[in-house]
Design a protein around this motif. Structure first.
Motif, PDB file in Angstrom:
ATOM      1  N   ASP A  52       0.789  -1.235   0.000  1.00 58.39           N
ATOM      2  CA  ASP A  52       0.000   0.000   0.000  1.00 58.39           C
ATOM      3  C   ASP A  52       0.819   1.283   0.000  1.00 58.39           C
ATOM      4  N   VAL A  53       2.156   1.190  -0.033  1.00 58.78           N
ATOM      5  CA  VAL A  53       2.974   2.398  -0.058  1.00 58.78           C
ATOM      6  C   VAL A  53       3.996   2.362  -1.190  1.00 58.78           C
ATOM      7  N   LEU A  54       4.681   1.241  -1.360  1.00 60.00           N
ATOM      8  CA  LEU A  54       5.842   1.202  -2.241  1.00 60.00           C
ATOM      9  C   LEU A  54       5.651   0.442  -3.545  1.00 60.00           C
ATOM     10  N   VAL A  55       4.547  -0.265  -3.712  1.00 59.34           N
ATOM     11  CA  VAL A  55       4.418  -1.095  -4.906  1.00 59.34           C
ATOM     12  C   VAL A  55       4.450  -0.254  -6.178  1.00 59.34           C
ATOM     13  N   SER A  56       3.850   0.938  -6.128  1.00 58.97           N
ATOM     14  CA  SER A  56       3.866   1.802  -7.303  1.00 58.97           C
ATOM     15  C   SER A  56       5.290   2.231  -7.650  1.00 58.97           C
ATOM     16  N   SER A  57       6.049   2.653  -6.635  1.00 60.93           N
ATOM     17  CA  SER A  57       7.430   3.076  -6.882  1.00 60.93           C
ATOM     18  C   SER A  57       8.286   1.917  -7.373  1.00 60.93           C
ATOM     19  N   LEU A  58       8.093   0.723  -6.815  1.00 60.59           N
ATOM     20  CA  LEU A  58       8.866  -0.443  -7.230  1.00 60.59           C
ATOM     21  C   LEU A  58       8.622  -0.774  -8.702  1.00 60.59           C
ATOM     22  N   MET A  59       7.352  -0.758  -9.095  1.00 63.69           N
ATOM     23  CA  MET A  59       7.021  -1.156 -10.463  1.00 63.69           C
ATOM     24  C   MET A  59       7.396  -0.071 -11.469  1.00 63.69           C
ATOM     25  N   LEU A  60       7.176   1.192 -11.136  1.00 69.73           N
ATOM     26  CA  LEU A  60       7.543   2.261 -12.054  1.00 69.73           C
ATOM     27  C   LEU A  60       9.057   2.377 -12.188  1.00 69.73           C
ATOM     28  N   ASN A  61       9.776   2.021 -11.118  1.00 72.84           N
ATOM     29  CA  ASN A  61      11.231   2.040 -11.177  1.00 72.84           C
ATOM     30  C   ASN A  61      11.775   0.922 -12.073  1.00 72.84           C
ATOM     31  N   GLU A  62      11.087  -0.212 -12.075  1.00 69.38           N
ATOM     32  CA  GLU A  62      11.547  -1.368 -12.844  1.00 69.38           C
ATOM     33  C   GLU A  62      11.018  -1.352 -14.277  1.00 69.38           C
ATOM     34  N   PHE A  63       9.791  -0.849 -14.465  1.00 71.14           N
ATOM     35  CA  PHE A  63       9.161  -0.819 -15.788  1.00 71.14           C
ATOM     36  C   PHE A  63       8.802   0.624 -16.134  1.00 71.14           C
ATOM     37  N   SER A  64       9.678   1.303 -16.827  1.00 70.17           N
ATOM     38  CA  SER A  64       9.516   2.739 -17.099  1.00 70.17           C
ATOM     39  C   SER A  64       8.345   3.038 -18.022  1.00 70.17           C
ATOM     40  N   THR A  65       7.847   2.044 -18.750  1.00 73.39           N
ATOM     41  CA  THR A  65       6.722   2.286 -19.662  1.00 73.39           C
ATOM     42  C   THR A  65       5.368   2.239 -18.958  1.00 73.39           C
ATOM     43  N   LEU A  66       5.342   1.786 -17.717  1.00 68.50           N
ATOM     44  CA  LEU A  66       4.084   1.725 -16.972  1.00 68.50           C
ATOM     45  C   LEU A  66       3.742   3.093 -16.401  1.00 68.50           C
ATOM     46  N   ASN A  67       2.503   3.224 -15.930  1.00 67.78           N
ATOM     47  CA  ASN A  67       2.087   4.449 -15.257  1.00 67.78           C
ATOM     48  C   ASN A  67       1.248   4.097 -14.044  1.00 67.78           C
ATOM     49  N   ASP A  68       0.874   5.131 -13.278  1.00 62.35           N
ATOM     50  CA  ASP A  68       0.113   4.907 -12.053  1.00 62.35           C
ATOM     51  C   ASP A  68      -1.257   4.289 -12.325  1.00 62.35           C
ATOM     52  N   GLN A  69      -1.788   4.525 -13.514  1.00 63.89           N
ATOM     53  CA  GLN A  69      -3.106   3.981 -13.837  1.00 63.89           C
ATOM     54  C   GLN A  69      -3.050   2.457 -13.925  1.00 63.89           C
ATOM     55  N   PHE A  70      -2.022   1.924 -14.580  1.00 66.91           N
ATOM     56  CA  PHE A  70      -1.883   0.468 -14.683  1.00 66.91           C
ATOM     57  C   PHE A  70      -1.666  -0.151 -13.304  1.00 66.91           C
ATOM     58  N   VAL A  71      -0.727   0.420 -12.548  1.00 70.78           N
ATOM     59  CA  VAL A  71      -0.448  -0.111 -11.210  1.00 70.78           C
ATOM     60  C   VAL A  71      -1.677   0.018 -10.332  1.00 70.78           C
ATOM     61  N   GLY A  72      -2.406   1.134 -10.479  1.00 69.24           N
ATOM     62  CA  GLY A  72      -3.619   1.315  -9.685  1.00 69.24           C
ATOM     63  C   GLY A  72      -4.659   0.256  -9.959  1.00 69.24           C
ATOM     64  N   ALA A  73      -4.824  -0.107 -11.239  1.00 68.07           N
ATOM     65  CA  ALA A  73      -5.778  -1.168 -11.581  1.00 68.07           C
ATOM     66  C   ALA A  73      -5.374  -2.492 -10.950  1.00 68.07           C
ATOM     67  N   MET A  74      -4.089  -2.776 -10.982  1.00 66.38           N
ATOM     68  CA  MET A  74      -3.582  -4.006 -10.374  1.00 66.38           C
ATOM     69  C   MET A  74      -3.835  -4.014  -8.861  1.00 66.38           C
ATOM     70  N   ILE A  75      -3.586  -2.885  -8.222  1.00 61.92           N
ATOM     71  CA  ILE A  75      -3.801  -2.794  -6.777  1.00 61.92           C
ATOM     72  C   ILE A  75      -5.278  -2.951  -6.444  1.00 61.92           C
ATOM     73  N   CYS A  76      -6.137  -2.352  -7.250  1.00 66.17           N
ATOM     74  CA  CYS A  76      -7.579  -2.446  -6.993  1.00 66.17           C
ATOM     75  C   CYS A  76      -8.060  -3.894  -7.040  1.00 66.17           C
ATOM     76  N   ILE A  77      -7.569  -4.641  -8.033  1.00 65.06           N
ATOM     77  CA  ILE A  77      -7.928  -6.055  -8.114  1.00 65.06           C
ATOM     78  C   ILE A  77      -7.415  -6.796  -6.878  1.00 65.06           C
ATOM     79  N   GLY A  78      -6.204  -6.433  -6.437  1.00 62.16           N
ATOM     80  CA  GLY A  78      -5.657  -7.053  -5.232  1.00 62.16           C
ATOM     81  C   GLY A  78      -6.514  -6.775  -4.011  1.00 62.16           C
ATOM     82  N   PHE A  79      -7.037  -5.560  -3.904  1.00 57.86           N
ATOM     83  CA  PHE A  79      -7.889  -5.222  -2.768  1.00 57.86           C
ATOM     84  C   PHE A  79      -9.189  -6.023  -2.782  1.00 57.86           C
ATOM     85  N   VAL A  80      -9.743  -6.205  -3.979  1.00 59.54           N
ATOM     86  CA  VAL A  80     -10.963  -7.007  -4.085  1.00 59.54           C
ATOM     87  C   VAL A  80     -10.700  -8.435  -3.627  1.00 59.54           C
TER      88      VAL A  80
END
Length: 480
Positions: free
Chosen positions: A309-337
């Motif tokens: 809930d704090v670092l997953v966005s930074s970890l993924m954007l740091n590793e995959f520069s073509t991603l954005n917060d919208q993609f990571v956000g969708a992934m997190i939302c599914i995880g919350f469900v």
């Protein structure tokens, strides 16, 4: 026991006795209202978690708006945790002087004030106000978490405690789900790393971005403040210092002694303050082996929390520069469900099958395997693998934490009301320390090595949690 006719004649039909259960030789009357009380306090927690989570999901964008480093943005999470620690000791020492209603109002009002300070910081682009608001939000969180555990652990019969302990986790995940959607989608501020660099070098784009950020934030947090005020008002009118069942018990010679013997959790709080007595109860808990073992297990499990809930966005954007917060956000939302489904399932299993040790071990084992796959997929640079491993990890870790809450209820069942309040608050110190250490260490590992190494940091602690739970299980069993 009061019969149906007596209850109707007393005009208290809305408070009809729903069920009873026996604990330590005492008869407890449980109201239908217990779910309403739990729901209200979970609503307060929902709003508090929203305020805490908002900036964490758009860490890089927040740093761009306030013109600070992303590591500085992490300070708002750390400050929130410091606020929790300070509030824990306030609750432990002075909380017993307040009624359940007073504590709920304090938690709700604290969130209103915290949101107000954060809003000032956003309007003036002064991150110091945001830090102050997060500190107050942390104060509220400790109060609300103690209230929820108090309610779930003491106003519910044994066959409902699993569901009652799972309900707050549903509220937390729902809050984070909605927060993520608003932060990464409704605000319209989804950018990749390359786009962020372009914005930083263009004054007109920066001004456009700043205006969008302020407008969206003012709308969203204005609504949060209003809802917090509504919850404060409802807490004043709906909650009491004790469950109102005591008011409908017929005070005859047959049950006066029963009323007097009811556990203090069903009575008003203390009217006098004795520092020596309060410190003595804290000292007792710190030497009570089941409580210490639980605290270790719970703290070890929390080391994984910032990863989701704090670092997953930074970890993924740091590793995959073509991603954005919208993609990571969708992934997190599914995880919350998935997490809400898994925590609900854990509550049902604990109530129906009563296999707390096996349930916990299964959840933790899957979490450890998922964390390992999470790191491996970072190493092989697989976006799909990282997303799948994250969803598996984030879904099962809530189930394990529900099992932890269930054990805390069991090992504190024979303690006094005042001691239980402290038992529910004190573990939050370990939670705050573990979260702060984990955030710092994963940031350091990510900069020195890579995201794959940083993601592995919680692994040893999860293994230790499993070992402690198995090895010291005899201390964590409730007395039946």
């Amino acid at each position: 026991m009061v019969d149906q006719a007596d209850e109707q004649q007393s005009g208290e039909s809305v408070l009809l006795l729903d069920s009873t259960f026996i604990s330590r030789g005492k008869r407890y009357y449980i109201l239908r209202k217990r779910w309403g009380v739990l729901f209200l306090v979970c609503c307060l927690l929902f709003l508090d978690v929203f305020s805490y989570s908002f900036f964490s999901f758009i860490n890089d964008l927040t740093s761009l708006y306030f013109r600070v480093d992303p590591v500085t943005v992490d300070m708002q999470a750390t400050t929130n945790l410091v606020g929790r620690v300070i509030s824990v000791f306030v609750v432990c020492i002075f909380g017993d002087l307040l009624t359940f209603r007073n504590l709920a109002v304090l938690g709700a009002a604290g969130n209103v004030l915290a949101t107000f300070l954060i809003s000032i910081g956003v309007a003036l682009k002064m991150f110091g106000f945001v830090i102050a608001g997060m500190f107050l939000s942390g104060n509220s969180t400790s109060i609300l978490m103690s209230l929820i555990q108090l309610c779930a652990g003491n106003w519910f019969p044994q066959n409902e405690r699993g569901k009652a302990n799972a309900f707050p986790w549903l509220s937390r995940r729902l809050s984070q789900l909605i927060t993520n959607i608003i932060a990464t989608r409704a605000m319209g501020v989804s950018y990749s790393e390359d786009q962020l660099h372009l914005i930083k070098g263009n004054c007109s784009e920066i001004n456009k971005f700043d205006n969008l950020f302020q407008e969206a934030y003012a709308c969203v947090f204005g609504s949060i403040s209003f809802l917090s005020l509504v919850c404060t008002a409802v807490s004043l009118t709906y909650l009491s210092g004790r469950p109102p069942v005591a008011d409908v018990i017929k005070q005859s010679d047959d049950n006066k002694s029963l009323f007097n013997e009811v556990d203090p959790i069903l009575a008003e709080s203390r009217s006098s303050f004795d520092l020596k007595r309060e410190l003595g109860e804290i000292k007792y808990l710190l030497t009570y082996s089941p409580f210490l073992i639980f605290t270790c297990v719970y703290t070890f499990m929390i080391f994984e929390r910032p990863l989701g809930d704090v670092l997953v966005s930074s970890l993924m954007l740091n590793e995959f520069s073509t991603l954005n917060d919208q993609f990571v956000g969708a992934m997190i939302c599914i995880g919350f469900v998935l997490a809400t489904v898994c925590s609900s399932a854990a509550g049902q299993v604990l109530d129906k099958f009563e296999r707390p040790r096996l349930t916990f071990l299964c959840f933790v084992a899957v979490a450890i395997v998922s964390l390992a796959l999470f790191s491996i997929c970072f190493q092989i640079h697989s976006v799909v693998g990282v997303a799948g491993a994250f969803l598996a990890l984030w879904s099962v870790r809530d189930g394990a934490l529900v099992c932890c809450s269930h054990r805390l209820t069991a090992i504190t069942a024979n303690l006094s009301r005042s001691t239980r309040v402290k038992a529910y608050a004190l573990p939050l110190v370990g939670v705050a320390m573990a979260s702060a250490i984990s955030i710092f260490m994963m940031r350091v590992l990510m900069r020195i090595f890579n995201s794959a190494v940083a993601a592995l940091f919680p692994m040893p602690f999860m293994i230790m949690a499993m070992f402690f739970y198995v090895f010291f299980w005899s201390h964590l069993r409730d007395d039946k």
